[in-house]
Design an enzyme around this catalytic site. Structure first.
Site, short mmCIF file in Angstrom:
data_model
loop_
_atom_site.label_atom_id
_atom_site.label_comp_id
_atom_site.label_asym_id
_atom_site.label_seq_id
_atom_site.Cartn_x
_atom_site.Cartn_y
_atom_site.Cartn_z
N HIS A 35 4.13 1.43 4.09
CA HIS A 35 2.89 0.92 3.55
C HIS A 35 1.82 1.30 4.86
O HIS A 35 0.73 1.39 4.73
CB HIS A 35 2.69 -0.37 3.43
N HIS A 93 0.89 -1.12 0.02
CA HIS A 93 -0.22 -0.10 -0.05
C HIS A 93 0.82 1.31 -0.04
O HIS A 93 0.16 2.40 -0.20
CB HIS A 93 -0.86 0.07 1.26
N ASP A 104 -7.53 -1.84 -0.03
CA ASP A 104 -6.55 -2.73 0.49
C ASP A 104 -7.39 -4.11 0.75
O ASP A 104 -8.34 -4.20 1.41
CB ASP A 104 -5.99 -2.27 1.95
N ASP A 141 -9.80 -0.31 4.13
CA ASP A 141 -8.62 -0.91 4.83
C ASP A 141 -9.01 -1.40 6.20
O ASP A 141 -10.13 -0.80 6.70
CB ASP A 141 -7.72 0.18 4.56
N HIS A 190 -6.54 -0.69 8.16
CA HIS A 190 -5.77 -0.09 8.60
C HIS A 190 -5.98 1.36 8.15
O HIS A 190 -6.39 1.48 6.98
CB HIS A 190 -4.26 -0.53 8.44
N ASP A 206 -6.98 -6.27 2.68
CA ASP A 206 -7.08 -6.83 4.04
C ASP A 206 -8.14 -6.14 4.65
O ASP A 206 -8.65 -6.43 6.13
CB ASP A 206 -5.78 -6.89 4.75
N ASP A 250 -3.20 3.65 7.78
CA ASP A 250 -1.87 3.94 6.85
C ASP A 250 -1.59 5.39 7.04
O ASP A 250 -1.34 5.86 5.76
CB ASP A 250 -2.06 3.35 5.70
N GLU A 286 -2.09 -5.11 -1.71
CA GLU A 286 -1.61 -6.02 -0.55
C GLU A 286 -2.11 -7.52 -0.60
O GLU A 286 -2.11 -8.38 0.05
CB GLU A 286 -2.29 -5.47 0.80
#
Ligand SMILES: N[C@](CCCC[B-](O)(O)O)(CCN1CCC(O)CC1)C(=O)O
Ligand SMILES: [Mn+2]
Ligand SMILES: [Mn+2]
Length: 306
Positions: free
Chosen positions: A137, A96, A228, A120, A122, A230, A124, A273
């Site tokens: 990332h 990312h 992302d 995401d 996260h 994830d 980031d 990712e």
């Protein structure tokens, strides 16, 4: 839809090998053919070639600044070119950290500002001073947000980056693994967040309605969707580097892109990712890749209703 696929086989924004294989495994799942089958025109620009950067010592905590800086400068140019040639850039990562170049090149290619929808687990948004890992990332957004620049120390290899996104033009969806310092930054900047708590509480339809109301409450801006993999629950997409339990269902993940597609404002997409080496079985890799493809097909007109 005219889609410009750009492969970005890059992994140096994080420590796990394999994410550089993302572009080719997603392509081999039939992305281009499936986009064409649903009426898109597709130009595949191929994979970018990223130079080795010898030495490349950390700057403060920030790891691999040379590799990350040069890869993103090259990616920014590629996204700029695809956009100005009339395609909707579709960047296949890679980790990312590539959002730095993708968003930078996209912003340079359009008049006025863009809005960012960041899907995401996260945020980031660590700065070089808050990052717990030094992995870029987890820092990508911090280099792009205008209101954060007084908090970003000089990193010579990143000197080409011009902050190009305003905090008010960002919406996060799917957050559930946010570092304390990131949480402070999100609050300090007043950034709109729909964490998994809001996804559970409101339901994904309401989240998307509020996302669009929020982003379009002033001027309607082109959307940069940075997705992302994830964000989706790791039981469905395990082949990724930083899995976090309690993620989006397949249906929620695809609803997000179907909804954004129907706004007619989608202007560039990242899908990042996917790491085939992080899956323990071939089936795990295939599930991750197939869901990534379906998420992308939703961006470009696929409707589950047919
Ligand atoms: N926030 C993390 C993860 C970034 C993930 C990047 B991605 O592109 O996948 O969104 C650190 C995460 N955190 C570090 C401490 C651990 O105990 C828990 C995870 C970071 O490294 O900054
Ligand atoms: Mn991410
Ligand atoms: Mn993530």
């Amino acid at each position: 839809h005219s889609v410009g696929i750009i492969g970005a086989p890059f992994s140096k924004g994080q420590p796990r090998g394999g994410v550089e294989k993302g572009p080719n495994v997603i392509r081999s799942a039939g992305l281009a053919d499936k986009l064409k089958a649903q009426g898109c025109s597709v130009k595949d620009y191929g994979n970018l070639c990223f130079e080795e950067v010898p030495g490349d010592e950390p700057v403060g905590r920030v790891k691999r600044p040379g590799a990350v800086g040069s890869a993103n400068q090259r990616l920014a140019h590629a996204v700029y070119t695809a956009k100005t040639e009339g395609h909707t850039p579709l960047m296949l990562g890679g980790d990312h950290s590539l959002a730095i170049g993708s968003i930078h090149g996209h912003a340079a290619a359009i008049p006025g500002d863009l809005s960012v929808v960041w899907v995401d687990a996260h945020a980031d948004i660590n700065t070089p001073l808050t990052t717990p890992t030094g992995n870029v990332h987890g820092q990508s957004m911090s280099y792009l947000i205008r209101e954060l620049q007084s908090k970003i120390p000089v990193i010579p290899q990143f000197s080409w980056i011009k902050p190009c996104v305003s905090a008010k033009d960002i919406v996060y969806i799917g957050l559930r693994d946010v570092d304390p310092e990131e949480h402070y930054i999100l609050k300090y900047l007043g950034i709109k967040v729909f964490s998994m708590t809001e996804v559970d509480g409101l339901g994904i339809a309401r989240v998307m309605e509020e996302t669009c109301d929020y982003l379009f409450s002033h001027v309607k801006k082109p959307i940069h969707l940075s997705y992302d993999i994830d964000a989706i629950d790791p039981s469905l997409t395990p082949a990724t580097g930083t899995p976090a339990v309690g993620g989006l269902t397949y249906r929620e993940g695809v609803y997000i892109t179907e909804h954004i597609c129907q706004t007619g404002l989608l202007s560039a997409v990242d899908l990042v990712e996917v790491n085939p080496q992080q899956g323990t079985t071939e089936a795990q890799v295939q599930s991750t890749v197939d869901i990534a493809v379906d998420v992308l097909l939703g961006c470009f007109g696929r409707r589950r209703a047919g």
